[in-house]
Design a protein around this motif. Sequence first.
Motif, PDB file in Angstrom:
ATOM      1  N   THR A 105       0.832  -1.193   0.000  1.00  0.00           N
ATOM      2  CA  THR A 105       0.000   0.000   0.000  1.00  0.00           C
ATOM      3  C   THR A 105       0.871   1.248   0.000  1.00  0.00           C
ATOM      4  O   THR A 105       2.041   1.210   0.348  1.00  0.00           O
ATOM      5  CB  THR A 105      -0.915   0.025   1.236  1.00  0.00           C
ATOM      6  N   PHE A 106       0.253   2.360  -0.376  1.00  0.00           N
ATOM      7  CA  PHE A 106       0.945   3.649  -0.405  1.00  0.00           C
ATOM      8  C   PHE A 106       0.419   4.554   0.704  1.00  0.00           C
ATOM      9  O   PHE A 106       0.233   5.751   0.497  1.00  0.00           O
ATOM     10  CB  PHE A 106       0.748   4.312  -1.767  1.00  0.00           C
ATOM     11  N   ASN A 107       0.164   3.982   1.863  1.00  0.00           N
ATOM     12  CA  ASN A 107      -0.342   4.780   2.983  1.00  0.00           C
ATOM     13  C   ASN A 107       0.608   5.929   3.281  1.00  0.00           C
ATOM     14  O   ASN A 107       1.818   5.746   3.375  1.00  0.00           O
ATOM     15  CB  ASN A 107      -0.481   3.908   4.236  1.00  0.00           C
ATOM     16  N   GLY A 108       0.041   7.123   3.441  1.00  0.00           N
ATOM     17  CA  GLY A 108       0.842   8.299   3.765  1.00  0.00           C
ATOM     18  C   GLY A 108       1.438   8.995   2.559  1.00  0.00           C
ATOM     19  O   GLY A 108       2.021  10.073   2.692  1.00  0.00           O
ATOM     20  N   TRP A 131      -4.895   2.222  -3.712  1.00  0.00           N
ATOM     21  CA  TRP A 131      -3.601   1.739  -3.208  1.00  0.00           C
ATOM     22  C   TRP A 131      -3.225   2.400  -1.881  1.00  0.00           C
ATOM     23  O   TRP A 131      -2.156   2.135  -1.342  1.00  0.00           O
ATOM     24  CB  TRP A 131      -2.507   2.024  -4.233  1.00  0.00           C
ATOM     25  N   GLY A 132      -4.095   3.264  -1.374  1.00  0.00           N
ATOM     26  CA  GLY A 132      -3.843   3.883  -0.079  1.00  0.00           C
ATOM     27  C   GLY A 132      -3.273   5.276  -0.142  1.00  0.00           C
ATOM     28  O   GLY A 132      -3.038   5.896   0.903  1.00  0.00           O
ATOM     29  N   ALA A 133      -3.061   5.813  -1.335  1.00  0.00           N
ATOM     30  CA  ALA A 133      -2.461   7.141  -1.459  1.00  0.00           C
ATOM     31  C   ALA A 133      -3.504   8.239  -1.257  1.00  0.00           C
ATOM     32  O   ALA A 133      -4.697   8.029  -1.478  1.00  0.00           O
ATOM     33  CB  ALA A 133      -1.802   7.308  -2.821  1.00  0.00           C
ATOM     34  N   GLU A 134      -3.031   9.411  -0.845  1.00  0.00           N
ATOM     35  CA  GLU A 134      -3.870  10.607  -0.784  1.00  0.00           C
ATOM     36  C   GLU A 134      -3.683  11.351  -2.099  1.00  0.00           C
ATOM     37  O   GLU A 134      -2.560  11.722  -2.450  1.00  0.00           O
ATOM     38  CB  GLU A 134      -3.460  11.493   0.387  1.00  0.00           C
ATOM     39  N   VAL A 135      -4.771  11.552  -2.834  1.00  0.00           N
ATOM     40  CA  VAL A 135      -4.683  12.063  -4.204  1.00  0.00           C
ATOM     41  C   VAL A 135      -5.206  13.493  -4.288  1.00  0.00           C
ATOM     42  O   VAL A 135      -6.278  13.809  -3.769  1.00  0.00           O
ATOM     43  CB  VAL A 135      -5.469  11.163  -5.174  1.00  0.00           C
ATOM     44  N   MET A 136      -4.431  14.359  -4.945  1.00  0.00           N
ATOM     45  CA  MET A 136      -4.836  15.725  -5.248  1.00  0.00           C
ATOM     46  C   MET A 136      -4.883  15.863  -6.769  1.00  0.00           C
ATOM     47  O   MET A 136      -3.973  15.392  -7.451  1.00  0.00           O
ATOM     48  CB  MET A 136      -3.839  16.718  -4.654  1.00  0.00           C
ATOM     49  N   THR A 137      -5.920  16.489  -7.306  1.00  0.00           N
ATOM     50  CA  THR A 137      -6.067  16.578  -8.754  1.00  0.00           C
ATOM     51  C   THR A 137      -6.175  18.032  -9.205  1.00  0.00           C
ATOM     52  O   THR A 137      -6.694  18.891  -8.484  1.00  0.00           O
ATOM     53  CB  THR A 137      -7.317  15.815  -9.233  1.00  0.00           C
ATOM     54  N   GLY A 150       0.694  25.007   1.441  1.00  0.00           N
ATOM     55  CA  GLY A 150       0.683  24.503   2.807  1.00  0.00           C
ATOM     56  C   GLY A 150       1.796  23.514   3.077  1.00  0.00           C
ATOM     57  O   GLY A 150       2.733  23.346   2.283  1.00  0.00           O
ATOM     58  N   GLU A 151       1.672  22.842   4.214  1.00  0.00           N
ATOM     59  CA  GLU A 151       2.687  21.863   4.597  1.00  0.00           C
ATOM     60  C   GLU A 151       2.493  20.522   3.892  1.00  0.00           C
ATOM     61  O   GLU A 151       3.450  19.782   3.694  1.00  0.00           O
ATOM     62  CB  GLU A 151       2.658  21.652   6.114  1.00  0.00           C
ATOM     63  N   ASP A 152       1.252  20.197   3.528  1.00  0.00           N
ATOM     64  CA  ASP A 152       0.959  18.908   2.915  1.00  0.00           C
ATOM     65  C   ASP A 152       1.241  18.945   1.417  1.00  0.00           C
ATOM     66  O   ASP A 152       0.332  18.937   0.586  1.00  0.00           O
ATOM     67  CB  ASP A 152      -0.503  18.521   3.168  1.00  0.00           C
ATOM     68  N   GLN A 153       2.490  19.016   1.066  1.00  0.00           N
ATOM     69  CA  GLN A 153       2.865  19.060  -0.336  1.00  0.00           C
ATOM     70  C   GLN A 153       3.023  17.639  -0.884  1.00  0.00           C
ATOM     71  O   GLN A 153       3.265  16.700  -0.137  1.00  0.00           O
ATOM     72  CB  GLN A 153       4.161  19.853  -0.500  1.00  0.00           C
ATOM     73  N   PRO A 154       2.894  17.478  -2.207  1.00  0.00           N
ATOM     74  CA  PRO A 154       2.934  16.139  -2.792  1.00  0.00           C
ATOM     75  C   PRO A 154       4.310  15.485  -2.699  1.00  0.00           C
ATOM     76  O   PRO A 154       5.340  16.156  -2.725  1.00  0.00           O
ATOM     77  CB  PRO A 154       2.539  16.388  -4.254  1.00  0.00           C
ATOM     78  N   ASN A 155       4.284  14.149  -2.599  1.00  0.00           N
ATOM     79  CA  ASN A 155       5.514  13.353  -2.650  1.00  0.00           C
ATOM     80  C   ASN A 155       5.811  12.887  -4.067  1.00  0.00           C
ATOM     81  O   ASN A 155       6.956  12.579  -4.399  1.00  0.00           O
ATOM     82  CB  ASN A 155       5.398  12.131  -1.741  1.00  0.00           C
ATOM     83  N   GLN A 223       9.398   1.873  -6.344  1.00  0.00           N
ATOM     84  CA  GLN A 223      10.856   2.032  -6.364  1.00  0.00           C
ATOM     85  C   GLN A 223      11.270   3.329  -5.688  1.00  0.00           C
ATOM     86  O   GLN A 223      12.241   3.365  -4.918  1.00  0.00           O
ATOM     87  CB  GLN A 223      11.357   2.008  -7.808  1.00  0.00           C
ATOM     88  N   TRP A 224      10.539   4.403  -5.951  1.00  0.00           N
ATOM     89  CA  TRP A 224      10.844   5.676  -5.312  1.00  0.00           C
ATOM     90  C   TRP A 224      10.662   5.596  -3.805  1.00  0.00           C
ATOM     91  O   TRP A 224      11.468   6.106  -3.038  1.00  0.00           O
ATOM     92  CB  TRP A 224       9.949   6.775  -5.880  1.00  0.00           C
ATOM     93  N   ARG A 225       9.593   4.930  -3.365  1.00  0.00           N
ATOM     94  CA  ARG A 225       9.340   4.814  -1.919  1.00  0.00           C
ATOM     95  C   ARG A 225      10.423   3.995  -1.235  1.00  0.00           C
ATOM     96  O   ARG A 225      10.878   4.318  -0.148  1.00  0.00           O
ATOM     97  CB  ARG A 225       7.968   4.192  -1.683  1.00  0.00           C
ATOM     98  N   ALA A 226      10.841   2.923  -1.894  1.00  0.00           N
ATOM     99  CA  ALA A 226      11.884   2.085  -1.320  1.00  0.00           C
ATOM    100  C   ALA A 226      13.200   2.837  -1.231  1.00  0.00           C
ATOM    101  O   ALA A 226      13.943   2.725  -0.250  1.00  0.00           O
ATOM    102  CB  ALA A 226      12.044   0.806  -2.148  1.00  0.00           C
ATOM    103  N   ARG A 227      13.494   3.627  -2.278  1.00  0.00           N
ATOM    104  CA  ARG A 227      14.728   4.410  -2.286  1.00  0.00           C
ATOM    105  C   ARG A 227      14.703   5.473  -1.193  1.00  0.00           C
ATOM    106  O   ARG A 227      15.699   5.693  -0.497  1.00  0.00           O
ATOM    107  CB  ARG A 227      14.902   5.055  -3.654  1.00  0.00           C
TER     108      ARG A 227
END
Length: 231
Positions: A105-108, A131-137, A150-155, A223-227
């Motif tokens: 999952t992509f929680n957080g 997949w558990g991600a928070e999505v902004m469109t 704000g502080e909640d910027q995209p990963n 791959q990005w999350r693991a890195r």
Amino acid sequence: VLVGARRRGTSVVLEVWDTGQGIPEHQRKLIFEEFRRLDAGARVASGLGLGLSIVERIGRVLDHPIELRSEVGRGSVFSVTLPRARPVQPQRSPTPRSGVRGTDTFNGLKVLVIDNEDDILDGMSHLLSGWGAEVMTASDAEQAFKYLSGEDQPNVLICDYHLGATNGLDAIANVRARTAPDLPSILLTADRSAEVRDAAAEADIAVLNKPVKPAALRAIISQWRARAAAE
């Protein structure tokens, strides 16, 4: 539409009959691809092209292949054969250990998706949130700026190449200028030219050609999350 079930020995066959336009034989494999819709069907009904791909994948995982019979001008029949089984008592699932997060999952994770087509935004939002991600469109970079103050910027940033008056490469550059120059970014495009791919590579932007395969999209983000976790 008619939905029915029939016993066949130790199995049950579930069938869905319709009186639609029918599907030509040379296009019957295409309808099971993600985000793929036939032109004739798209003209008479809205949709994202995800339903049948999900059905086919679940059937394959459970070893219950989906079968299709169709006649152009008369309609189609989709069917799946399921084994009959005795009722079983529900078992209580073990309580997961605290602090353990599933690796699938992509929680957080916060993902910003930019596309000027609402249907694509809805489809990507549904896929990624599943997949558990928070999505902004957003429909363009200007609209995306509201998420960057704000502080909640995209990963992760996912952006379509064709955005009307501008293109995805410029939009990614504008978002990175307001966040981080190395913000992980994916460019979605049907343009397979070397010019677009080279420009993306020079800017350290991953490229996924349309129609986008969810497995490929998920692999890049994983791959990005693991890195990031290893750093």
